[in-house]
Scaffold this motif. Structure first.
Motif, short mmCIF file in Angstrom:
data_model
loop_
_atom_site.label_atom_id
_atom_site.label_comp_id
_atom_site.label_asym_id
_atom_site.label_seq_id
_atom_site.Cartn_x
_atom_site.Cartn_y
_atom_site.Cartn_z
N ILE A 134 -12.37 5.60 15.46
CA ILE A 134 -11.07 5.19 14.73
C ILE A 134 -11.03 3.63 14.93
CG2 ILE A 134 -8.54 5.24 14.75
CD1 ILE A 134 -8.85 8.08 16.13
N VAL A 135 -11.17 2.88 14.05
CA VAL A 135 -11.31 1.31 14.15
C VAL A 135 -10.12 0.71 14.55
CG1 VAL A 135 -11.92 -0.45 12.88
CG2 VAL A 135 -12.99 1.37 12.22
N GLY A 136 -10.41 0.00 15.71
CA GLY A 136 -9.23 -0.67 16.35
C GLY A 136 -8.38 0.11 17.41
N ALA A 137 -8.39 1.54 17.40
CA ALA A 137 -7.54 2.01 18.62
C ALA A 137 -7.76 2.02 19.81
CB ALA A 137 -7.64 3.80 18.11
N ILE A 159 -4.90 -3.37 16.45
CA ILE A 159 -5.53 -4.45 17.16
C ILE A 159 -4.28 -5.62 17.25
CG2 ILE A 159 -6.77 -6.66 17.48
CD1 ILE A 159 -8.20 -4.06 18.11
N ALA A 160 -3.40 -5.72 16.32
CA ALA A 160 -2.23 -6.54 16.28
C ALA A 160 -1.27 -6.00 17.29
CB ALA A 160 -1.76 -6.80 14.94
N ALA A 186 -1.74 -4.26 19.83
CA ALA A 186 -2.10 -3.97 21.11
C ALA A 186 -1.87 -5.53 21.74
CB ALA A 186 -3.70 -3.75 20.87
N MET A 187 -2.02 -6.76 20.75
CA MET A 187 -1.99 -7.79 21.39
C MET A 187 -0.45 -8.37 21.58
SD MET A 187 -4.92 -10.45 19.67
CE MET A 187 -4.59 -10.12 18.03
N GLY A 188 0.28 -7.79 20.64
CA GLY A 188 1.91 -7.98 21.04
C GLY A 188 2.30 -7.16 22.15
N PHE A 189 1.93 -5.99 22.51
CA PHE A 189 2.20 -5.22 23.89
C PHE A 189 1.58 -6.25 25.02
CE2 PHE A 189 3.04 -1.52 21.17
CZ PHE A 189 4.29 -1.41 21.57
N ALA A 190 0.25 -6.50 24.86
CA ALA A 190 -0.37 -6.98 26.04
C ALA A 190 0.29 -8.49 26.27
CB ALA A 190 -1.82 -7.21 25.57
N SER A 191 0.86 -9.02 25.41
CA SER A 191 1.40 -10.60 25.60
C SER A 191 2.84 -10.25 26.43
CB SER A 191 1.52 -11.19 24.39
OG SER A 191 2.10 -12.47 24.51
N TYR A 241 0.25 -14.91 19.57
CA TYR A 241 0.81 -13.79 20.50
C TYR A 241 1.13 -14.61 22.05
CZ TYR A 241 -0.15 -10.23 16.95
OH TYR A 241 -0.61 -9.60 15.70
N GLY A 242 0.86 -16.00 22.12
CA GLY A 242 0.79 -16.78 23.25
C GLY A 242 -0.21 -16.36 24.34
N ILE A 243 -1.46 -15.70 23.41
CA ILE A 243 -2.84 -15.31 24.46
C ILE A 243 -3.74 -16.28 24.49
CG2 ILE A 243 -4.39 -13.63 24.60
CD1 ILE A 243 -2.58 -11.53 23.32
N PRO A 244 -4.14 -16.97 25.37
CA PRO A 244 -5.17 -17.83 25.50
C PRO A 244 -6.36 -17.40 24.76
CG PRO A 244 -5.01 -17.27 27.60
CD PRO A 244 -3.63 -16.69 26.83
N GLY A 245 -7.00 -18.02 24.22
CA GLY A 245 -8.51 -17.59 23.64
C GLY A 245 -9.47 -18.74 23.40
N VAL A 246 -10.81 -18.14 23.67
CA VAL A 246 -12.14 -19.04 23.46
C VAL A 246 -12.97 -18.48 22.54
CG1 VAL A 246 -12.79 -17.86 25.33
CG2 VAL A 246 -13.74 -20.03 25.01
N GLN A 247 -13.67 -19.30 21.86
CA GLN A 247 -14.96 -18.85 21.11
C GLN A 247 -16.07 -19.23 22.00
OE1 GLN A 247 -15.17 -21.11 17.29
NE2 GLN A 247 -14.44 -19.28 16.06
#
Length: 370
Positions: A133-136, A171-172, A174-179, A215-221
């Protein structure tokens, strides 16, 4: 992982030369030639696992396989950054992560052969089974991380997904809850440029890592074909999560060299020149060149790695072909954690169906209908 970064972190160039980046190099300062050789062996062995499973599917021994060719650096580098008590939540392409977490070769193909609901016991190795299930898995990783945090456990989780899955609502959410919850989860996006037949530009008009910023989550490439760079940024994100710093987002820029699955034909939607360009950035060749530059690669070591890959491939192939067919009643095992009346009823009806010579009944019914 202070601040944000959307310029790919790189510590080793495709030609094997090192990049001057003191901040990130310090995170992998303990990786001497012996440990670099271990990373190289991990990638070679998992590429061989991938090739063997692809061949087994072509020979009718597996129903399906999702190749990871070209993504070994992203998977091995991130997996080796995890602590033993961290938990990995994967999609359907993370065979290299599973190998690094301790999944045995004889467990790799049980689900893909259709003889079991799953491949391994997740609690034995702290990695979930392939998730179709993609993204679950983003939600699963976030929920597990938050629950562990509430229980006082200083662990982190990591959710693996692709560029295509980044467009999924799961995924969206999840990032909302995680933040909001400051859950100790690392979102690890393997941007392999193709979600089945659609290029990454269809998924996002901007770098995918920017989605985390909202989402206020720091990110890096990070250069996903640079195993040392991936190890460095994942270590940083895991340390931040375990220390109570909350979620992080990593976008590993890599490339899917093969098909999306063995049911796919990538020549129908992408040109060979693109694949040839990425082949020159091969993650395994990069480490080999680095070791050769620094005197850490010789014929004896190369042969040892080949022997190790051959042994693993032989074990996987033999185990797959010799897997016994399950008892039909096992279909109803592990559907629910506790007994369920509907499953009990279905098991009883199916057992009676099998006992009543179902083949003859089906033949008779077909004759009546015709």
């Amino acid at each position: 992982m202070p601040g944000t970064n959307e310029y790919p972190v790189q510590l080793v160039q495709p030609d094997g030369s090192r990049v001057l980046d003191r901040e990130h190099a310090a995170l992998v300062a303990d990786i001497d030639h012996d440990r670099l050789r271990d990373l190289y062996e991990d990638m070679v062995v998992t590429r061989r696992i991938d090739a063997e499973c692809t061949a087994l599917q072509r020979q009718g021994q597996l129903g399906l396989w999702a190749p990871l060719l070209g993504q070994e650096g992203a998977q091995v580098g991130s997996a080796r950054a995890l602590h033993a008590d961290d938990y990995a939540f994967c999609s359907y392409r993370e065979a290299a992560v599973a190998y690094c977490r301790g999944v045995r070769p004889d467990q790799m193909t049980r689900m893909w052969r259709g003889v079991a609901h799953s491949c391994w016991d997740p609690d034995e190795v702290n990695i979930t089974n392939p998730n179709i299930i993609v993204g679950a898995q983003g939600l699963h990783a976030t929920g597990y991380a938050y629950a562990a945090h509430l229980d006082g456990a200083e662990i982190a989780t990591i959710a693996y997904f692709g560029d295509g899955a980044s467009s999924q609502g799961d995924i969206a959410e999840a990032m909302g809850f995680a933040s909001g919850w400051s859950a100790p989860v690392v979102f690890f996006c393997q941007n392999n440029h193709w979600a089945i037949s659609e290029p990454v530009r269809v998924q996002s008009a901007t770098p995918i890592v920017r989605r985390a910023f909202g989402y206020g989550i720091p990110g890096v490439q990070v250069d996903g074909n640079d195993v040392l760079a991936v190890l460095a940024v994942t270590r940083q994100a895991i340390a931040r999560a375990r220390a109570g710093g909350g979620p992080s987002f990593i976008e590993a820029i890599t490339y899917r060299m093969g098909p999306h699955t063995t049911a796919d034909d990538p020549t129908r939607y992408r040109v060979s020149a693109e694949s040839e360009q990425w082949a020159r950035r091969d993650p395994i060749d990069r480490v080999r060149r680095l070791l050769a530059r620094e005197g850490g690669f010789d014929e004896d070591f190369q042969q040892r790695v080949r022997d190790s890959a051959d042994e693993v491939a032989h074990e996987l192939r033999t185990a797959t072909i010799e897997m016994p067919d399950p008892d039909p009643s096992e279909l109803f095992e592990h559907v629910y954690a506790t007994p369920h009346p509907l499953v009990t009823q279905q098991r009883r009806e199916y057992t009676r169906y099998l006992a009543d010579d179902f083949g003859a009944q089906d033949a008779e019914a077909e004759g009546v209908l015709s």
